[in-house]
Design a protein around this motif. Structure first.
Motif, PDB file in Angstrom:
ATOM      1  N   GLU A 146      -4.116  -1.274  31.284  1.00 26.30           N
ATOM      2  CA  GLU A 146      -4.721  -0.282  30.400  1.00 26.30           C
ATOM      3  C   GLU A 146      -4.118   1.103  30.619  1.00 26.30           C
ATOM      4  N   GLY A 187      -5.913  -1.660  35.267  1.00 25.34           N
ATOM      5  CA  GLY A 187      -6.267  -2.516  34.138  1.00 25.34           C
ATOM      6  C   GLY A 187      -7.379  -3.464  34.515  1.00 25.34           C
ATOM      7  N   SER A 224       1.065   0.557  29.031  1.00 22.35           N
ATOM      8  CA  SER A 224      -0.251   0.142  28.554  1.00 22.35           C
ATOM      9  C   SER A 224      -0.100  -0.988  27.541  1.00 22.35           C
TER      10      SER A 224
END
Length: 333
Positions: A146, A187, A224
């Motif tokens: 992420e 993440g 990402s």
């Protein structure tokens, strides 16, 4: 610099397996190449009319210890990795750390509430939370990245939105940013869930209603939306605002350090302390209290971490099947 109007492919020459990613209206091509160079990875850049080979004499990937946080603050790629660098052309590129055949597609405008990073498999829209399998090869786990390290935007899988795209978190009507860059890739593990209805028998707190988090401590920044296989080395039980928020410590299986790191005791104490203290303090600029940690603030080893992951995977199965009330979460049913 290559013209933004050209169609460009960037690939690491050490790539073992990869997937194409298509993005519309936005590209991090230049900073991706910059980060690869800075990390000592050879980079090949090609466009429609020219080609050149870039390499670096640095060999940061061979270092046994991660760079110190103060050094990372001055790392030149911090500013370069801003999603504000947008282009009108469609871009495609291939990244060595992406091991599965998933593609991502951008909707909306970067650094606004409209920005979404959606996921596809064979041109079909999928959920990175529910449709990407938890387990990879040889005991590894799939991690959905992420937040790339050296960045500040608090990007996360939107668990309440259809198909769960990655979006920037919003607090009090404003896009959320960390007050300083995070020094690791961050993440989650797909197909896991920390159940807010289930109390931990020892810690006496409930889950935070999210997939389990991963802190990837490897030598390079990972974009990402990447899906990477990681070794789970250990975990720590963070208590955030009275909720249990596990942090799994992982290392990408294609990282040079993966050959040396097999359990939590293999990770330098400086790295483990750095992760714990970063997460202890990171909310204090917003007048929030320090976060705490269970189990006397100690990390659990790889074997115990596997049990934690299995428990959260079991909770996700109940959520997905409807045995547990999903509330406002989007589970695709």
């Amino acid at each position: 610099m290559l013209s933004p109007s050209r169609r460009v492919m960037v690939s690491t020459t050490t790539c073992l397996s990869s997937t194409r990613i298509r993005t519309r209206g936005f590209s991090r091509l230049g900073c991706l190449a910059s980060l690869q160079q800075s990390a000592g990875l050879p980079v090949a850049v090609k466009d429609d009319s020219t080609s050149s080979s870039l390499s670096s004499s640095q060999r940061i990937g061979k270092m046994k210890l991660s760079l110190a946080p103060l050094a990372l603050v001055a790392f030149p790629a911090v500013a370069a990795w801003s999603p504000a660098a947008t282009f009108g052309a469609t871009r495609s590129y291939s990244v060595a750390t992406i091991l599965n055949a998933y593609s991502t597609e951008v909707a909306g405008e970067a650094e606004t509430e409209s920005y979404r990073l959606g996921f596809k498999s064979d041109d079909a829209v999928i959920s990175p939370w529910h449709d990407i399998p938890l387990e990879g090869k040889d005991g590894a786990y799939n991690m959905v990245v992420e937040i790339p390290k050296y960045t500040k935007a608090k990007m996360e899988v939107a668990t309440k939105e259809e198909n769960n795209p990655i979006a920037q978190d919003i607090k009090k009507g404003k896009l959320r940013d960390y007050h300083g860059p995070i020094f690791w890739n961050y993440g989650c593990l797909p197909q896991t869930w920390e159940d807010p209805n289930e109390e931990h028998p020892e810690l006496k707190v409930f889950g935070d209603d999210d997939p389990i988090d991963v802190v990837e401590i490897g030598s390079k920044a990972i974009d990402s939306g990447s899906v990477v296989e990681v070794k789970a080395l250990g975990c720590i039980a963070m208590i955030d605002d009275g909720e249990l928020d596990w942090k799994v410590i992982g290392i990408a299986t294609d990282d040079p350090l993966a050959a040396e790191y097999n359990d939590i005791d293999d990770v330098p104490d400086a790295v483990l302390s750095g992760v714990r203290e970063w997460f202890r303090w990171y909310k204090t600029p917003d007048d929030k209290p320090l976060n705490g940690f269970g189990f006397d603030e100690k990390y659990l080893n790889a074997e115990e971490t596997k049990k934690v992951i299995e428990e959260t995977h079991g909770s996700w199965k109940k959520l997905r099947s409807g045995d547990t009330d999903a509330g406002k979460l989007w589970v695709g049913n």
